[in-house]
Write an enzyme that holds these catalytic residues in place. Sequence first.
Site, PDB file in Angstrom:
ATOM      1  N   GLY A   1       9.717 -24.381  18.287  1.00  0.00           N
ATOM      2  CA  GLY A   1      10.672 -24.824  17.274  1.00  0.00           C
ATOM      3  C   GLY A   1      11.155 -23.729  16.338  1.00  0.00           C
TER       4      GLY A   1
ATOM      5  CD  GLU B   1       4.512 -26.250  24.378  1.00  0.00           C
ATOM      6  OE1 GLU B   1       5.725 -26.441  24.537  1.00  0.00           O
ATOM      7  OE2 GLU B   1       3.813 -26.974  23.666  1.00  0.00           O
TER       8      GLU B   1
ATOM      9  CB  SER C   1      12.309 -21.334  21.072  1.00  0.00           C
ATOM     10  OG  SER C   1      11.812 -21.703  19.791  1.00  0.00           O
TER      11      SER C   1
ATOM     12  CD  GLU D   1       4.871 -30.100  17.266  1.00  0.00           C
ATOM     13  OE1 GLU D   1       5.127 -31.223  17.726  1.00  0.00           O
ATOM     14  OE2 GLU D   1       5.683 -29.156  17.265  1.00  0.00           O
TER      15      GLU D   1
ATOM     16  CE  LYS E   1       7.934 -30.628  19.890  1.00  0.00           C
ATOM     17  NZ  LYS E   1       7.820 -29.339  19.256  1.00  0.00           N
TER      18      LYS E   1
ATOM     19  CG  HIS F   1       2.248 -30.511  21.558  1.00  0.00           C
ATOM     20  ND1 HIS F   1       2.519 -30.064  20.287  1.00  0.00           N
ATOM     21  CD2 HIS F   1       3.294 -30.130  22.329  1.00  0.00           C
ATOM     22  CE1 HIS F   1       3.690 -29.436  20.301  1.00  0.00           C
ATOM     23  NE2 HIS F   1       4.185 -29.469  21.518  1.00  0.00           N
TER      24      HIS F   1
ATOM     25  CG  ASN G   1       6.981 -33.051  23.267  1.00  0.00           C
ATOM     26  OD1 ASN G   1       6.932 -34.229  22.877  1.00  0.00           O
ATOM     27  ND2 ASN G   1       6.249 -32.096  22.728  1.00  0.00           N
TER      28      ASN G   1
HETATM   29  P1  PGA Z   1      10.553 -26.522  21.222  1.00  0.00           P
HETATM   30  O1  PGA Z   1       9.194 -27.345  21.401  1.00  0.00           O
HETATM   31  O2  PGA Z   1      11.242 -26.491  22.575  1.00  0.00           O
HETATM   32  O3  PGA Z   1      11.347 -27.301  20.200  1.00  0.00           O
HETATM   33  O4  PGA Z   1      10.198 -25.159  20.761  1.00  0.00           O
HETATM   34  C1  PGA Z   1       8.389 -27.191  22.533  1.00  0.00           C
HETATM   35  C2  PGA Z   1       7.163 -28.058  22.423  1.00  0.00           C
HETATM   36  O5  PGA Z   1       6.586 -28.166  21.333  1.00  0.00           O
HETATM   37  O6  PGA Z   1       6.716 -28.660  23.403  1.00  0.00           O
END
Ligand code: PGA
Length: 241
Positions: A167, A161, A203, A87, A9, A85, A7
């Site tokens: 992140g 998640e 992460s 976000e 983003k 997601h 992903n």
């Molecule tokens: P990350 O993001 O691996 O940077 O923690 C995962 C995600 O949001 O799908």
Amino acid sequence: MKLIVANWKSNPSTHAEAIRLAKEIDWKGVVIVPPFIYLEAISDVLKNASLGAQDVSPNDVGPHTGEIAPRQLIDLKVEYVIVGHSERRKAGETDEEIQKELVATLNAGLKAVLCVGESAEVRKNGFEAAKKFVKEQLESVFSGLSQSLKVMSYELYVAYEPIWAIGTGTTDTPESAAEMASFIKQLMVNSYKLSVNVLYGGSLNASNAKSFLSRSEIGGALVGGASLRSDEFKKIVETTQ
Ligand code: PGA
């Protein structure tokens, strides 16, 4: 085979970088999920990986400014859609909208990766509280969903998640992630007669990937930051082989 979803983003910042990165991580078992604007160019260069979209409109083509309809994704050879997601939820997507997007995705014959996961505030109250939260998120999307589905068969993944792990450099423990994966699978079969694969996200990197991906309950990973560095991402994918 475990599924590793990259992903990206809102990255990278140029078309040229996006093409370079896509070519570097073009492996079987990988789903590359770039921003919409790079989908067409990446679709043209991929030989092994599959293509995914980060969001989708619940509506078909028509007067919906700024939205991308499922059939437009299919035209670009997109196979997967990330739905709900955290976000996107933070940006205002509601459970009701997420349900509509999921229905539109599956009815169009696309594969869906539905994201769920609790906040740090919820997790502070313990793992049982996290399970309850995830259960409610799934209920709000899946109750009544079967009436809206027009297709008989579909491919559905649930990505667990925890929001506090996205992140941040802090993962959940592999034990808890595996327990949550089993919990989600059981709930989906018992309540909705749906068998799903559960991915872990938050992460994940080259050093910790194996501890999650070696678990039989965990069917793959949703990788954000580490999917933007091909050397790091390669090591994650290699743990599944
Ligand atoms: P990350 O993001 O691996 O940077 O923690 C995962 C995600 O949001 O799908």
